[in-house]
Motif scaffolding. Structure first.
Motif, short mmCIF file in Angstrom:
data_model
loop_
_atom_site.label_atom_id
_atom_site.label_comp_id
_atom_site.label_asym_id
_atom_site.label_seq_id
_atom_site.Cartn_x
_atom_site.Cartn_y
_atom_site.Cartn_z
N UNK A 160 -9.04 16.70 -12.16
CA UNK A 160 -9.23 17.57 -13.33
C UNK A 160 -7.99 18.39 -13.63
N UNK A 161 -7.08 18.46 -12.68
CA UNK A 161 -5.88 19.31 -12.85
C UNK A 161 -4.61 18.52 -13.13
N UNK A 162 -4.62 17.22 -12.89
CA UNK A 162 -3.39 16.44 -13.10
C UNK A 162 -3.65 15.31 -14.09
N UNK A 163 -2.60 14.96 -14.79
CA UNK A 163 -2.68 13.93 -15.82
C UNK A 163 -2.20 12.61 -15.22
N UNK A 164 -3.15 11.77 -14.81
CA UNK A 164 -2.79 10.48 -14.20
C UNK A 164 -3.56 9.35 -14.89
N UNK A 213 3.17 10.09 -19.82
CA UNK A 213 2.32 10.90 -20.70
C UNK A 213 2.97 12.24 -21.00
N UNK A 214 3.61 12.80 -19.99
CA UNK A 214 4.27 14.09 -20.17
C UNK A 214 5.41 13.98 -21.18
N UNK A 215 6.21 12.95 -21.07
CA UNK A 215 7.32 12.77 -22.02
C UNK A 215 6.81 12.62 -23.44
N UNK A 216 5.72 11.89 -23.62
CA UNK A 216 5.11 11.76 -24.94
C UNK A 216 4.67 13.13 -25.46
N UNK A 243 6.09 12.41 -8.49
CA UNK A 243 5.56 13.63 -9.09
C UNK A 243 4.39 13.29 -9.99
N UNK A 244 3.47 14.23 -10.08
CA UNK A 244 2.41 14.17 -11.09
C UNK A 244 2.46 15.47 -11.88
N UNK A 245 1.93 15.40 -13.08
CA UNK A 245 2.09 16.50 -14.02
C UNK A 245 0.75 17.20 -14.25
N UNK A 246 0.79 18.50 -14.31
CA UNK A 246 -0.40 19.27 -14.64
C UNK A 246 -0.85 18.96 -16.05
N UNK A 247 -2.15 18.95 -16.27
CA UNK A 247 -2.67 18.74 -17.63
C UNK A 247 -2.28 19.87 -18.56
N UNK A 248 -1.92 21.01 -18.01
CA UNK A 248 -1.51 22.17 -18.82
C UNK A 248 0.00 22.40 -18.78
N UNK A 249 0.76 21.41 -18.40
CA UNK A 249 2.19 21.60 -18.20
C UNK A 249 2.90 22.02 -19.48
N UNK A 277 0.82 -1.21 0.00
CA UNK A 277 0.00 0.00 0.00
C UNK A 277 0.85 1.26 0.00
N UNK A 278 2.02 1.18 0.67
CA UNK A 278 2.84 2.39 0.77
C UNK A 278 3.51 2.76 -0.55
N UNK A 279 3.43 1.88 -1.57
CA UNK A 279 3.95 2.25 -2.88
C UNK A 279 2.86 2.18 -3.95
N UNK A 280 1.61 2.15 -3.53
CA UNK A 280 0.51 2.06 -4.49
C UNK A 280 0.40 3.30 -5.37
N UNK A 281 1.05 4.37 -4.99
CA UNK A 281 1.04 5.61 -5.77
C UNK A 281 1.91 5.52 -7.02
N UNK A 282 2.84 4.56 -7.04
CA UNK A 282 3.86 4.53 -8.10
C UNK A 282 3.26 4.43 -9.51
N UNK A 283 2.33 3.50 -9.78
CA UNK A 283 1.81 3.41 -11.15
C UNK A 283 1.15 4.69 -11.64
N UNK A 284 0.50 5.42 -10.74
CA UNK A 284 -0.17 6.67 -11.13
C UNK A 284 0.87 7.73 -11.51
N UNK A 285 1.93 7.82 -10.74
CA UNK A 285 2.98 8.80 -11.05
C UNK A 285 3.70 8.42 -12.33
N UNK A 286 3.99 7.15 -12.50
CA UNK A 286 4.67 6.71 -13.72
C UNK A 286 3.84 7.03 -14.95
N UNK A 287 2.55 6.77 -14.87
CA UNK A 287 1.67 7.05 -16.00
C UNK A 287 1.67 8.54 -16.32
N UNK A 288 1.63 9.37 -15.29
CA UNK A 288 1.61 10.80 -15.49
C UNK A 288 2.90 11.29 -16.15
N UNK A 289 4.04 10.80 -15.67
CA UNK A 289 5.32 11.22 -16.21
C UNK A 289 5.54 10.67 -17.63
#
Length: 283
Positions: A279-283, A37-40, A97-103, A23-35
């Protein structure tokens, strides 16, 4: 111009994020997806690296360094690998980290040969960094101040402690740092030569502080002219989640939102179904 974004993910490859024990690393897939998407979006290559990419570094496992410390040391080892590539610049982003949809495109914002990083103003961290530089690495004189006064801002600025949560460097800067920083083959010898192999833990202002990547970077700044090229990073590229979502309207704009500790990770997990956040972050 060819650019790359590095992300360090040192978790075991068999990590089961659905298992309650993780549970303490359950955030990882969401952050990876966000980052990812940003690189793309900005047309930058993405390289996810871990200690397994540096086989000679495995020797460090014979010594008493924490998982976190060994993960941060990768921020030094990867500099040497970057110099072997055909990339012009890199951005290293923390995994939490998570990325803003308007980054914006970070490489468009910072195009020159400076290296871009924020200052680290935590007094205990600056003091810890000073002790390692003076007493162990012996790279600055014992009587040197680790602050300089900024006439423009009317405040003391740390000289050698810069925040590594998000930064950009070109080959021009990295070539300077790698002249004094150890690679995977010399890392253990470097620690031994500087009496750091036994992992001294400092008590600073009532806090326990370890030797990590920031101290190694501080050593490199003190031994080279890299600081002559430093450009402070705008806050919006390493924005704390609390300011972005939990405090007033002053700092609501951000490009990259840093979850910063267990509270930040839990905040993301607790708000995956909250439209005001999602609505503000790309996850």
């Amino acid at each position: 111009m060819k650019n790359v974004v590095y992300i360090i993910n040192n978790l075991p490859s068999d990590t089961d994020f659905a298992n309650p024990g993780y549970k303490n690393v359950a955030w990882v897939p969401h952050c990876l997806k966000s980052l990812e998407s940003y690189c793309d979006k900005i047309n930058a290559d993405l390289k996810i690296i871990s200690s397994k990419d540096f086989p000679a570094f495995a020797e460090i496992n014979d010594y008493n360094f924490s998982f976190y410390q060994k993960s941060t040391f990768i921020k030094v080892l990867m500099l040497h690998e970057f110099m072997k590539t055909d990339y012009d610049k890199f951005a290293l982003l923390d995994l939490d980290m998570v990325v803003s949809k308007d980054a914006e495109d970070i490489f468009e914002r910072y195009k020159d040969d400076h290296f871009v990083m924020q200052y680290g103003f935590n007094e205990a961290v600056v003091k810890k960094n000073e002790i390692f530089l003076k007493q162990y690495l012996k790279s600055i004189p014992a009587d040197e101040s680790v602050y300089r006064y900024n006439e423009k801002t009317k405040r003391n600025m740390p000289k050698y402690n810069l925040n590594l949560g998000c930064y950009i460097m070109s080959k021009k800067i990295v070539s300077k740092l790698t002249k004094v920083l150890p690679d995977q083959y010399s890392f253990v010898s470097f620690l031994k030569d500087n009496n750091l192999i036994d992992n001294p833990v400092l008590e600073v202002f009532g806090e326990r502080k370890d030797f990590i990547d920031q101290d190694l970077y501080g050593f490199a700044y003190s031994k080279t002219d890299a600081l002559d090229y430093h450009k402070p990073m705008d806050w919006v590229w390493n924005a704390n989640y609390q300011a972005c979502f939990q405090k007033g309207d002053q700092n609501k704009d951000f490009n990259l939102c840093h979850l910063c500790g267990e509270d930040g990770k839990q905040f993301l997990l607790d708000n995956l179904n909250n439209p005001e956040v999602i609505s503000r972050i790309d996850v």
